[in-house]
Scaffold this motif. Sequence first.
Motif, mmCIF file in Angstrom:
data_model
loop_
_atom_site.group_PDB
_atom_site.id
_atom_site.type_symbol
_atom_site.label_atom_id
_atom_site.label_comp_id
_atom_site.label_asym_id
_atom_site.label_seq_id
_atom_site.Cartn_x
_atom_site.Cartn_y
_atom_site.Cartn_z
ATOM 1 N N SER A 7 0.804 -1.211 0.000
ATOM 2 C CA SER A 7 0.000 0.000 0.000
ATOM 3 C C SER A 7 0.841 1.267 0.000
ATOM 4 C CB SER A 7 -0.945 -0.003 1.197
ATOM 5 O OG SER A 7 -0.193 -0.006 2.392
ATOM 6 N N VAL A 8 2.134 1.138 -0.158
ATOM 7 C CA VAL A 8 2.997 2.315 -0.232
ATOM 8 C C VAL A 8 3.367 2.564 -1.685
ATOM 9 C CG1 VAL A 8 3.925 2.034 2.088
ATOM 10 C CG2 VAL A 8 5.085 0.983 0.179
ATOM 11 N N PRO A 9 3.583 3.828 -2.051
ATOM 12 C CA PRO A 9 3.941 4.124 -3.441
ATOM 13 C C PRO A 9 5.292 3.505 -3.815
ATOM 14 C CG PRO A 9 3.468 6.146 -2.201
ATOM 15 C CD PRO A 9 3.459 5.013 -1.237
ATOM 16 N N ALA A 10 5.436 3.177 -5.083
ATOM 17 C CA ALA A 10 6.704 2.648 -5.580
ATOM 18 C C ALA A 10 7.774 3.739 -5.508
ATOM 19 C CB ALA A 10 6.534 2.177 -7.016
ATOM 20 N N ASN A 11 8.993 3.320 -5.232
ATOM 21 C CA ASN A 11 10.097 4.277 -5.189
ATOM 22 C C ASN A 11 11.080 3.967 -6.321
ATOM 23 O OD1 ASN A 11 11.631 2.072 -4.324
ATOM 24 N ND2 ASN A 11 11.443 2.617 -2.173
ATOM 25 N N ALA A 12 12.190 4.670 -6.361
ATOM 26 C CA ALA A 12 13.163 4.493 -7.439
ATOM 27 C C ALA A 12 13.747 3.081 -7.454
ATOM 28 C CB ALA A 12 14.273 5.527 -7.307
ATOM 29 N N ASP A 14 12.260 0.330 -6.591
ATOM 30 C CA ASP A 14 11.254 -0.549 -7.186
ATOM 31 C C ASP A 14 11.300 -0.455 -8.707
ATOM 32 O OD1 ASP A 14 10.309 -1.344 -4.690
ATOM 33 O OD2 ASP A 14 8.819 0.256 -4.631
ATOM 34 N N SER A 15 11.447 0.752 -9.215
ATOM 35 C CA SER A 15 11.509 0.964 -10.657
ATOM 36 C C SER A 15 12.720 0.261 -11.276
ATOM 37 C CB SER A 15 11.552 2.461 -10.956
ATOM 38 O OG SER A 15 11.656 2.686 -12.332
ATOM 39 N N VAL A 16 13.864 0.382 -10.639
ATOM 40 C CA VAL A 16 15.080 -0.269 -11.138
ATOM 41 C C VAL A 16 14.914 -1.787 -11.098
ATOM 42 C CG1 VAL A 16 17.532 -0.658 -10.664
ATOM 43 C CG2 VAL A 16 16.591 1.647 -10.559
ATOM 44 N N CYS A 18 12.149 -3.593 -11.181
ATOM 45 C CA CYS A 18 11.210 -4.032 -12.220
ATOM 46 C C CYS A 18 11.832 -3.947 -13.607
ATOM 47 C CB CYS A 18 9.933 -3.205 -12.153
ATOM 48 S SG CYS A 18 8.927 -3.586 -10.718
ATOM 49 N N SER A 19 12.646 -2.932 -13.835
ATOM 50 C CA SER A 19 13.326 -2.804 -15.129
ATOM 51 C C SER A 19 14.276 -3.983 -15.366
ATOM 52 C CB SER A 19 14.112 -1.500 -15.196
ATOM 53 O OG SER A 19 13.247 -0.409 -15.191
ATOM 54 N N ILE A 20 15.025 -4.361 -14.348
ATOM 55 C CA ILE A 20 15.954 -5.487 -14.465
ATOM 56 C C ILE A 20 15.195 -6.780 -14.750
ATOM 57 C CG2 ILE A 20 17.575 -6.943 -13.184
ATOM 58 C CD1 ILE A 20 18.489 -4.358 -11.751
ATOM 59 N N LEU A 21 14.110 -7.023 -14.009
ATOM 60 C CA LEU A 21 13.335 -8.240 -14.218
ATOM 61 C C LEU A 21 12.734 -8.281 -15.615
ATOM 62 C CD1 LEU A 21 11.456 -8.684 -10.821
ATOM 63 C CD2 LEU A 21 13.500 -9.878 -11.626
ATOM 64 N N SER A 22 12.193 -7.157 -16.063
ATOM 65 C CA SER A 22 11.568 -7.143 -17.391
ATOM 66 C C SER A 22 12.610 -7.291 -18.493
ATOM 67 C CB SER A 22 10.744 -5.875 -17.585
ATOM 68 O OG SER A 22 11.560 -4.732 -17.522
ATOM 69 N N TYR A 23 13.762 -6.667 -18.333
ATOM 70 C CA TYR A 23 14.825 -6.802 -19.325
ATOM 71 C C TYR A 23 15.254 -8.261 -19.454
ATOM 72 C CZ TYR A 23 19.411 -6.512 -21.487
ATOM 73 O OH TYR A 23 20.479 -6.704 -22.297
ATOM 74 N N ASN A 24 15.452 -8.916 -18.323
ATOM 75 C CA ASN A 24 15.857 -10.325 -18.346
ATOM 76 C C ASN A 24 14.782 -11.212 -18.960
ATOM 77 O OD1 ASN A 24 18.311 -9.753 -17.201
ATOM 78 N ND2 ASN A 24 17.659 -10.258 -15.121
ATOM 79 N N ALA A 25 13.518 -10.925 -18.655
ATOM 80 C CA ALA A 25 12.425 -11.731 -19.203
ATOM 81 C C ALA A 25 12.343 -11.590 -20.724
ATOM 82 C CB ALA A 25 11.108 -11.316 -18.557
ATOM 83 N N VAL A 26 12.471 -10.374 -21.227
ATOM 84 C CA VAL A 26 12.424 -10.154 -22.676
ATOM 85 C C VAL A 26 13.637 -10.780 -23.353
ATOM 86 C CG1 VAL A 26 12.522 -8.360 -24.457
ATOM 87 C CG2 VAL A 26 10.976 -8.108 -22.510
ATOM 88 N N THR A 73 10.933 -2.522 5.154
ATOM 89 C CA THR A 73 11.197 -2.077 3.789
ATOM 90 C C THR A 73 9.968 -1.468 3.135
ATOM 91 O OG1 THR A 73 12.860 -3.794 3.562
ATOM 92 C CG2 THR A 73 12.046 -2.837 1.534
ATOM 93 N N THR A 74 8.795 -2.016 3.422
ATOM 94 C CA THR A 74 7.563 -1.531 2.796
ATOM 95 C C THR A 74 6.810 -0.529 3.668
ATOM 96 O OG1 THR A 74 6.360 -3.459 3.642
ATOM 97 C CG2 THR A 74 7.269 -3.611 1.411
#
Length: 81
Positions: A7-12, A14-16, A18-26, A73-74
């Motif tokens: 329930s807390v907003p995403a921070n920087a 989190d963005s990094v 998610c970017s790493i996970l998505s890059y690896n998945a693609v 952390t959250t």
Amino acid sequence: PTYMIRSVPANAADSVYCSILSYNAVHCAFAGYTGYTSAWVNGKGVMLPMACIANHIARVDPNGRMWYRLLFTTFQPDLSD
């Protein structure tokens, strides 16, 4: 409650992450791999077979260090009282 899990907003960070996970998945999808998921293990981006994940039950001790680290952390309150 389940609505407090994230329930807390995403921070920087989190963005990094998610970017790493998505890059690896693609990257793996373009390489032709199927039945894998992208994950971060011991500081490394890895591909884990879905069969291994589906057969493993993760358990977290609600009084353990890992659980309190998650709460910290959250920015979630400790509702165990």
